[in-house]
Design a protein around this motif. Sequence first.
Motif, PDB file in Angstrom:
ATOM      1  N   TYR A  55       0.834  -1.200   0.000  1.00  0.00           N
ATOM      2  CA  TYR A  55       0.000   0.000   0.000  1.00  0.00           C
ATOM      3  C   TYR A  55       0.873   1.256   0.000  1.00  0.00           C
ATOM      4  CZ  TYR A  55      -3.712   3.267   1.274  1.00  0.00           C
ATOM      5  OH  TYR A  55      -4.611   4.315   1.280  1.00  0.00           O
ATOM      6  N   PRO A  56       0.504   2.274  -0.758  1.00  0.00           N
ATOM      7  CA  PRO A  56      -0.718   2.425  -1.546  1.00  0.00           C
ATOM      8  C   PRO A  56      -0.603   1.966  -2.995  1.00  0.00           C
ATOM      9  CG  PRO A  56       0.404   4.513  -1.452  1.00  0.00           C
ATOM     10  CD  PRO A  56       1.239   3.547  -0.645  1.00  0.00           C
ATOM     11  N   HIS A  57       0.648   1.849  -3.513  1.00  0.00           N
ATOM     12  CA  HIS A  57       0.814   1.572  -4.937  1.00  0.00           C
ATOM     13  C   HIS A  57       0.219   0.229  -5.346  1.00  0.00           C
ATOM     14  CE1 HIS A  57       3.289   5.097  -5.048  1.00  0.00           C
ATOM     15  NE2 HIS A  57       4.095   4.606  -4.139  1.00  0.00           N
ATOM     16  N   GLY A  58       0.183  -0.721  -4.402  1.00  0.00           N
ATOM     17  CA  GLY A  58      -0.314  -2.050  -4.717  1.00  0.00           C
ATOM     18  C   GLY A  58      -1.791  -2.103  -5.040  1.00  0.00           C
ATOM     19  N   VAL A  59      -2.560  -1.082  -4.643  1.00  0.00           N
ATOM     20  CA  VAL A  59      -3.998  -1.092  -4.925  1.00  0.00           C
ATOM     21  C   VAL A  59      -4.373  -0.099  -6.028  1.00  0.00           C
ATOM     22  CG1 VAL A  59      -4.557  -1.814  -2.582  1.00  0.00           C
ATOM     23  CG2 VAL A  59      -4.543   0.625  -3.147  1.00  0.00           C
ATOM     24  N   LEU A  60      -3.375   0.512  -6.670  1.00  0.00           N
ATOM     25  CA  LEU A  60      -3.671   1.475  -7.724  1.00  0.00           C
ATOM     26  C   LEU A  60      -3.978   0.806  -9.064  1.00  0.00           C
ATOM     27  CD1 LEU A  60      -1.070   4.291  -6.957  1.00  0.00           C
ATOM     28  CD2 LEU A  60      -3.511   4.266  -6.451  1.00  0.00           C
ATOM     29  N   GLY A  61      -3.548  -0.437  -9.208  1.00  0.00           N
ATOM     30  CA  GLY A  61      -3.846  -1.172 -10.437  1.00  0.00           C
ATOM     31  C   GLY A  61      -5.140  -1.952 -10.316  1.00  0.00           C
ATOM     32  N   PRO A  62      -5.501  -2.717 -11.349  1.00  0.00           N
ATOM     33  CA  PRO A  62      -6.740  -3.516 -11.322  1.00  0.00           C
ATOM     34  C   PRO A  62      -6.727  -4.557 -10.202  1.00  0.00           C
ATOM     35  CG  PRO A  62      -5.842  -3.363 -13.551  1.00  0.00           C
ATOM     36  CD  PRO A  62      -4.789  -2.836 -12.634  1.00  0.00           C
ATOM     37  N   ALA A  63      -7.904  -4.916  -9.742  1.00  0.00           N
ATOM     38  CA  ALA A  63      -8.019  -5.912  -8.676  1.00  0.00           C
ATOM     39  C   ALA A  63      -7.456  -7.258  -9.103  1.00  0.00           C
ATOM     40  CB  ALA A  63      -9.481  -6.053  -8.257  1.00  0.00           C
ATOM     41  N   ARG A  64      -7.495  -7.566 -10.404  1.00  0.00           N
ATOM     42  CA  ARG A  64      -6.992  -8.854 -10.880  1.00  0.00           C
ATOM     43  C   ARG A  64      -5.490  -9.006 -10.647  1.00  0.00           C
ATOM     44  NH1 ARG A  64      -4.213  -8.171 -15.402  1.00  0.00           N
ATOM     45  NH2 ARG A  64      -4.662  -6.410 -16.791  1.00  0.00           N
ATOM     46  N   ILE A  65      -4.761  -7.870 -10.609  1.00  0.00           N
ATOM     47  CA  ILE A  65      -3.320  -7.951 -10.346  1.00  0.00           C
ATOM     48  C   ILE A  65      -3.073  -8.433  -8.918  1.00  0.00           C
ATOM     49  CG2 ILE A  65      -1.206  -6.584 -10.083  1.00  0.00           C
ATOM     50  CD1 ILE A  65      -2.047  -4.937 -12.443  1.00  0.00           C
ATOM     51  N   ILE A  66      -3.854  -7.912  -7.964  1.00  0.00           N
ATOM     52  CA  ILE A  66      -3.754  -8.398  -6.582  1.00  0.00           C
ATOM     53  C   ILE A  66      -4.105  -9.876  -6.541  1.00  0.00           C
ATOM     54  CG2 ILE A  66      -4.654  -8.169  -4.231  1.00  0.00           C
ATOM     55  CD1 ILE A  66      -5.204  -5.245  -4.796  1.00  0.00           C
ATOM     56  N   ALA A  67      -5.154 -10.256  -7.257  1.00  0.00           N
ATOM     57  CA  ALA A  67      -5.587 -11.661  -7.285  1.00  0.00           C
ATOM     58  C   ALA A  67      -4.473 -12.557  -7.804  1.00  0.00           C
ATOM     59  CB  ALA A  67      -6.837 -11.797  -8.164  1.00  0.00           C
ATOM     60  N   GLU A  68      -3.796 -12.121  -8.863  1.00  0.00           N
ATOM     61  CA  GLU A  68      -2.700 -12.916  -9.424  1.00  0.00           C
ATOM     62  C   GLU A  68      -1.523 -13.000  -8.458  1.00  0.00           C
ATOM     63  OE1 GLU A  68      -1.847 -10.923 -13.053  1.00  0.00           O
ATOM     64  OE2 GLU A  68      -3.697 -11.562 -14.063  1.00  0.00           O
ATOM     65  N   LYS A  69      -1.265 -11.919  -7.749  1.00  0.00           N
ATOM     66  CA  LYS A  69      -0.127 -11.889  -6.826  1.00  0.00           C
ATOM     67  C   LYS A  69      -0.311 -12.851  -5.652  1.00  0.00           C
ATOM     68  CE  LYS A  69       2.434  -8.460  -8.576  1.00  0.00           C
ATOM     69  NZ  LYS A  69       3.873  -8.589  -8.945  1.00  0.00           N
ATOM     70  N   VAL A  70      -1.544 -12.965  -5.158  1.00  0.00           N
ATOM     71  CA  VAL A  70      -1.776 -13.766  -3.952  1.00  0.00           C
ATOM     72  C   VAL A  70      -2.431 -15.109  -4.253  1.00  0.00           C
ATOM     73  CG1 VAL A  70      -1.927 -11.700  -2.525  1.00  0.00           C
ATOM     74  CG2 VAL A  70      -4.015 -12.704  -3.444  1.00  0.00           C
ATOM     75  N   GLY A  71      -2.776 -15.362  -5.524  1.00  0.00           N
ATOM     76  CA  GLY A  71      -3.317 -16.657  -5.893  1.00  0.00           C
ATOM     77  C   GLY A  71      -4.766 -16.874  -5.544  1.00  0.00           C
ATOM     78  N   VAL A  72      -5.586 -15.832  -5.700  1.00  0.00           N
ATOM     79  CA  VAL A  72      -7.024 -15.965  -5.467  1.00  0.00           C
ATOM     80  C   VAL A  72      -7.755 -15.395  -6.682  1.00  0.00           C
ATOM     81  CG1 VAL A  72      -6.772 -15.789  -2.955  1.00  0.00           C
ATOM     82  CG2 VAL A  72      -7.206 -13.720  -4.306  1.00  0.00           C
TER      83      VAL A  72
END
Length: 285
Positions: free
Chosen positions: A29-46
């Motif tokens: 945070y904060p840069h990690g939530v500035l992109g699409p939600a799918r990027i977070i999903a790919e990073k954490v495997g959900v």
Amino acid sequence: MNLFARIDNYSRKLTSADARILDYVKGSYPHGVLGPARIIAEKVGVSTATVIRFFDKLGYQSYAQLQDEARSDVSARLSSPLARVHLTGPEVPSAAAILKGTFATDASNLARTYKSNRIADFQKIIQTILHLGDRTLYVMGARNSAPVAQYLHANLSACVPSTVLLAGDDGTLGDELAKVGADDVLFVISIRRYAHNTIQVAKYFKEIGAKVVCITDGKNSPVAQRAETCLFVDLNSLSPFDSFTAAFTLCNAIVGAVVAQRRKEVEKSLLRNQKVSDFLRVFEK
């Protein structure tokens, strides 16, 4: 309530997926939530839906609301457009998305600006303008704040004849300040990045005992610390450049409130202006 306050107040047990999302967000945070939600999903495997549901559990109305908050948090710490270039995220949005997002962001700025200002402070500034008497109202804003100051002056000068626009960047500033008296008023607009001469002028007015009121972007801004009364604006933008929509809207409200109390005087002033414009053929008919 910001993200970390929401996390602290979240009382339900986290699922393993939620825990992974939380760890990732805390670390990026904060840069990690500035992109699409799918990027977070790919990073954490959900799944992307799981990411969206997690922030919904925290009380966000949408993932876009979280992103708006993150931009605001970073933007508040970074003063220059160059430092904020990266805030738009890693992907290039479509023109349609930018158009929609810009209107949504400015609507949010307006809502937050309205909520963050006290009616008593607004009324105090209006009363200061209405009861000038023989005193002069000086309006000043330099660099990025200059267009707002010019706009406020252009409209207030039709309502209050003794309104003077102080130049921010030429050699006449000293000559104008030499005319200022302790009974005069400075209305200063100073929004990051804060122009040095604007701060010095506010300091000068305060030192001679004159009144200073302002529009600025936070209680810790240099002019806010020298002003008797302040109104604050939100500046969030999808681009690296601050949005001044809320600042111009505050000016509209100030002028509207002054006009409401000085209708006859304003009508006479506008009539004089119209006669001069007609004589000089300023506007096409």
